[in-house]
Enzyme design. Structure first.
Site, PDB file in Angstrom:
ATOM      1  N   SER A 117      41.199   6.600 -59.787  1.00 45.39           N
ATOM      2  CA  SER A 117      40.177   7.440 -59.986  1.00 45.39           C
ATOM      3  C   SER A 117      39.303   7.522 -60.809  1.00 45.39           C
ATOM      4  O   SER A 117      38.309   7.807 -60.418  1.00 45.39           O
ATOM      5  CB  SER A 117      40.766   8.707 -60.160  1.00 45.39           C
ATOM      6  OG  SER A 117      41.717   8.199 -61.582  1.00 45.39           O
ATOM      7  N   HIS A 138      39.546   6.368 -52.466  1.00 46.69           N
ATOM      8  CA  HIS A 138      39.644   7.541 -54.134  1.00 46.69           C
ATOM      9  C   HIS A 138      39.472   8.520 -52.773  1.00 46.69           C
ATOM     10  O   HIS A 138      38.845   9.173 -52.732  1.00 46.69           O
ATOM     11  CB  HIS A 138      38.670   7.735 -54.810  1.00 46.69           C
ATOM     12  CG  HIS A 138      39.279   8.443 -55.794  1.00 46.69           C
ATOM     13  ND1 HIS A 138      38.333   9.364 -56.997  1.00 46.69           N
ATOM     14  CD2 HIS A 138      40.212   8.977 -56.211  1.00 46.69           C
ATOM     15  CE1 HIS A 138      39.125  10.369 -57.636  1.00 46.69           C
ATOM     16  NE2 HIS A 138      40.426   9.889 -57.101  1.00 46.69           N
ATOM     17  N   GLU A 150      36.520   8.853 -51.755  1.00 50.27           N
ATOM     18  CA  GLU A 150      34.786   8.145 -52.092  1.00 50.27           C
ATOM     19  C   GLU A 150      35.326   6.645 -51.413  1.00 50.27           C
ATOM     20  O   GLU A 150      36.198   6.027 -52.029  1.00 50.27           O
ATOM     21  CB  GLU A 150      34.862   8.704 -53.633  1.00 50.27           C
ATOM     22  CG  GLU A 150      34.403   9.374 -54.183  1.00 50.27           C
ATOM     23  CD  GLU A 150      34.558   9.300 -55.441  1.00 50.27           C
ATOM     24  OE1 GLU A 150      33.121   9.424 -56.229  1.00 50.27           O
ATOM     25  OE2 GLU A 150      35.332   9.654 -56.487  1.00 50.27           O
ATOM     26  N   ASN A 188      34.965  12.550 -60.532  1.00 54.82           N
ATOM     27  CA  ASN A 188      35.378  12.750 -61.419  1.00 54.82           C
ATOM     28  C   ASN A 188      35.071  12.746 -62.698  1.00 54.82           C
ATOM     29  O   ASN A 188      34.965  13.100 -63.725  1.00 54.82           O
ATOM     30  CB  ASN A 188      37.260  11.513 -61.649  1.00 54.82           C
ATOM     31  CG  ASN A 188      37.754  11.705 -61.193  1.00 54.82           C
ATOM     32  OD1 ASN A 188      38.015  13.523 -61.603  1.00 54.82           O
ATOM     33  ND2 ASN A 188      39.031  10.938 -61.126  1.00 54.82           N
TER      34      ASN A 188
HETATM   35  N1  CAA Z   1      50.428  18.173 -49.577  1.00 52.35           N
HETATM   36  C1  CAA Z   1      50.594  18.583 -48.481  1.00 52.35           C
HETATM   37  N2  CAA Z   1      49.720  20.052 -47.732  1.00 52.35           N
HETATM   38  C2  CAA Z   1      49.466  20.722 -48.824  1.00 52.35           C
HETATM   39  C3  CAA Z   1      49.828  20.742 -50.435  1.00 52.35           C
HETATM   40  C4  CAA Z   1      50.293  19.859 -50.977  1.00 52.35           C
HETATM   41  N3  CAA Z   1      51.119  19.595 -51.660  1.00 52.35           N
HETATM   42  N4  CAA Z   1      49.763  22.266 -50.505  1.00 52.35           N
HETATM   43  C5  CAA Z   1      48.884  22.902 -49.531  1.00 52.35           C
HETATM   44  N5  CAA Z   1      49.206  22.340 -48.648  1.00 52.35           N
HETATM   45  C6  CAA Z   1      48.534  23.137 -47.201  1.00 52.35           C
HETATM   46  C7  CAA Z   1      49.476  24.032 -46.685  1.00 52.35           C
HETATM   47  O1  CAA Z   1      50.948  23.687 -45.892  1.00 52.35           O
HETATM   48  C8  CAA Z   1      48.508  24.384 -45.936  1.00 52.35           C
HETATM   49  O2  CAA Z   1      48.184  23.731 -44.629  1.00 52.35           O
HETATM   50  P1  CAA Z   1      48.239  24.903 -43.307  1.00 52.35           P
HETATM   51  O3  CAA Z   1      46.785  25.234 -43.167  1.00 52.35           O
HETATM   52  O4  CAA Z   1      48.218  24.138 -42.150  1.00 52.35           O
HETATM   53  O5  CAA Z   1      49.123  26.003 -43.896  1.00 52.35           O
HETATM   54  C9  CAA Z   1      46.907  24.763 -46.901  1.00 52.35           C
HETATM   55  O6  CAA Z   1      47.075  23.570 -47.235  1.00 52.35           O
HETATM   56  C10 CAA Z   1      46.804  26.005 -47.503  1.00 52.35           C
HETATM   57  O7  CAA Z   1      47.623  26.120 -48.378  1.00 52.35           O
HETATM   58  P2  CAA Z   1      47.862  27.570 -49.118  1.00 52.35           P
HETATM   59  O8  CAA Z   1      47.891  28.316 -48.338  1.00 52.35           O
HETATM   60  O9  CAA Z   1      49.309  27.426 -50.186  1.00 52.35           O
HETATM   61  O10 CAA Z   1      47.439  26.972 -50.683  1.00 52.35           O
HETATM   62  P3  CAA Z   1      46.022  27.484 -51.192  1.00 52.35           P
HETATM   63  O11 CAA Z   1      44.683  28.171 -49.611  1.00 52.35           O
HETATM   64  O12 CAA Z   1      45.961  28.082 -52.487  1.00 52.35           O
HETATM   65  O13 CAA Z   1      45.315  25.885 -50.694  1.00 52.35           O
HETATM   66  C11 CAA Z   1      45.482  24.002 -51.926  1.00 52.35           C
HETATM   67  C12 CAA Z   1      46.139  24.655 -51.926  1.00 52.35           C
HETATM   68  C13 CAA Z   1      44.408  22.797 -50.796  1.00 52.35           C
HETATM   69  C14 CAA Z   1      45.673  22.712 -52.977  1.00 52.35           C
HETATM   70  C15 CAA Z   1      43.449  24.696 -52.642  1.00 52.35           C
HETATM   71  O14 CAA Z   1      44.625  25.635 -53.924  1.00 52.35           O
HETATM   72  C16 CAA Z   1      43.129  23.662 -54.115  1.00 52.35           C
HETATM   73  O15 CAA Z   1      42.111  23.044 -52.865  1.00 52.35           O
HETATM   74  N6  CAA Z   1      42.905  23.143 -54.841  1.00 52.35           N
HETATM   75  C17 CAA Z   1      42.048  22.289 -55.460  1.00 52.35           C
HETATM   76  C18 CAA Z   1      42.300  21.032 -55.039  1.00 52.35           C
HETATM   77  C19 CAA Z   1      41.186  20.095 -55.809  1.00 52.35           C
HETATM   78  O16 CAA Z   1      40.397  20.120 -56.896  1.00 52.35           O
HETATM   79  N7  CAA Z   1      42.014  18.948 -55.707  1.00 52.35           N
HETATM   80  C20 CAA Z   1      41.556  17.643 -55.937  1.00 52.35           C
HETATM   81  C21 CAA Z   1      41.839  17.070 -57.511  1.00 52.35           C
HETATM   82  S1  CAA Z   1      41.195  16.093 -58.426  1.00 52.35           S
HETATM   83  C22 CAA Z   1      41.313  14.647 -57.398  1.00 52.35           C
HETATM   84  O17 CAA Z   1      42.528  14.819 -57.034  1.00 52.35           O
HETATM   85  C23 CAA Z   1      40.633  13.218 -57.967  1.00 52.35           C
HETATM   86  C24 CAA Z   1      41.081  12.672 -59.239  1.00 52.35           C
HETATM   87  O18 CAA Z   1      40.671  11.668 -59.179  1.00 52.35           O
HETATM   88  C25 CAA Z   1      42.288  13.378 -60.328  1.00 52.35           C
END
Ligand code: CAA
Length: 281
Positions: A117, A138, A150, A188
């Site tokens: 990351s 990434h 990325e 990041n």
């Molecule tokens: N694994 C697989 N699928 C998942 C999941 C997981 N952990 N969490 C949620 N889903 C799926 C659900 O099954 C659902 O699918 P459908 O549309 O097919 O029904 C969909 O995602 C939406 O889920 P929910 O309705 O349960 O929940 P939500 O609408 O609140 O979405 C979320 C959950 C997608 C996590 C949303 O809150 C989100 O986008 N959060 C921000 C995530 C983010 O910013 N990620 C980047 C982090 S930084 C990074 O990764 C880089 C790094 O290097 C640190």
């Protein structure tokens, strides 16, 4: 490209294995212990079952996807693969060790990618005799949901290697974005200072954790508030990335908030440890 080895069956590795298997690739899912591999497969199984329940996948398709994933606990299995995607822990010493071993085992044509990351791809590549075939891939968490990958060019990454990885990214249904190799890349470098600033806002008593998250959710339309997101990513990972930015640029604007350090020292690592800014059952 037929066969992909994914190293690390944790949150990121299992997600990467899942999306690649769903796109039709044969996967070797590798981790240090059988238990870790089984845990990763259980997560994949659960995610695919949810898709079956929602009629997005048939039970037959789910079985076919799972059948494309083989288990591995030895890097020697890199012998027969065309691409390795490494998603082990964020530690340069461990990553360079893995890449040096992979370089000795994998066929000459095999591309070695890292899901790091924020660590420099150029430095990881220097541990091998094929820096032109080393690249960053990434993925974002949760991998099955987030569209972005990325793609990071190391100093020596060959154009055709970049092109192959861009094609694979598209084939697995993700959107590639080309990025040069500088600390934190793009995602990041922008995300973590925001999270760190949210932690400073809490530390200085400007607002409660719930209020800070509410402001960013309702005011900026972010799906999660920054403190909830920090817990979701892992506070140890957030601290590690801030330190990489701080070391890499030498600029005090990247100094990690003392409250973040304190939580990590306490073992409050977020959702995965049951407690971070919030408590998880
Ligand atoms: N694994 C697989 N699928 C998942 C999941 C997981 N952990 N969490 C949620 N889903 C799926 C659900 O099954 C659902 O699918 P459908 O549309 O097919 O029904 C969909 O995602 C939406 O889920 P929910 O309705 O349960 O929940 P939500 O609408 O609140 O979405 C979320 C959950 C997608 C996590 C949303 O809150 C989100 O986008 N959060 C921000 C995530 C983010 O910013 N990620 C980047 C982090 S930084 C990074 O990764 C880089 C790094 O290097 C640190």
């Amino acid at each position: 490209m037929q066969k992909i080895m994914v190293i690390g069956a944790g949150q990121m590795g299992s997600g990467i294995a899942q999306v690649c298997a769903q796109a039709g690739y044969n996967i070797v899912l590798n981790d240090l212990k059988t238990d870790f591999v089984e845990r990763g497969l259980a997560v994949i199984n659960k995610n695919l079952s949810r898709q079956v329940d929602k009629n997005k996948l048939t039970a037959e398709q789910k079985d076919e996807i799972l059948a494309r994933i083989t288990r591995s606990t030895t890097l020697q299995d890199a012998e027969g693969v065309d691409l390795v995607i490494e998603a082990a822990v964020e530690n340069m010493e461990i990553k360079t060790k893995i890449f040096a071993q992979l370089d000795a085992i994998a066929p000459e044509h095999t591309i070695l990618a890292s899901n790091t990351s924020s660590l420099p791809i150029t430095e990881i590549a220097a541990a091998t005799n094929r820096p032109e075939k080393v690249i960053g891939m990434h993925f974002m968490n949760p991998v099955p949901v987030m569209k972005l990958v990325e793609i990071i060019r190391g100093l020596a990454t060959a154009d055709e290697v970049y092109q192959t990885i861009e094609d694979i990214t598209k084939k697995i249904g993700k959107v590639p974005v080309e990025v040069e190799d500088f600390p934190g890349f793009v995602a990041n470098r922008i995300l973590m200072p925001m999270i760190n600033e949210a932690i400073y806002t809490l530390y200085e008593g400007v607002a409660t954790k719930e209020s800070i998250d509410e402001v960013m959710k309702l005011g900026m339309n972010h799906p999660m508030g920054p403190l909830t997101l920090a817990d979701f990513i892992g506070l140890d990972t957030c601290l590690y990335i801030m330190e990489t930015l701080y070391d890499g640029f030498g600029d005090p604007k990247y100094r990690p908030c003392p409250l973040l350090r304190k939580y990590v020292k306490a073992g409050w690592l977020g959702k995965k440890s049951g407690r971070g800014f919030y408590v998880y059952e």
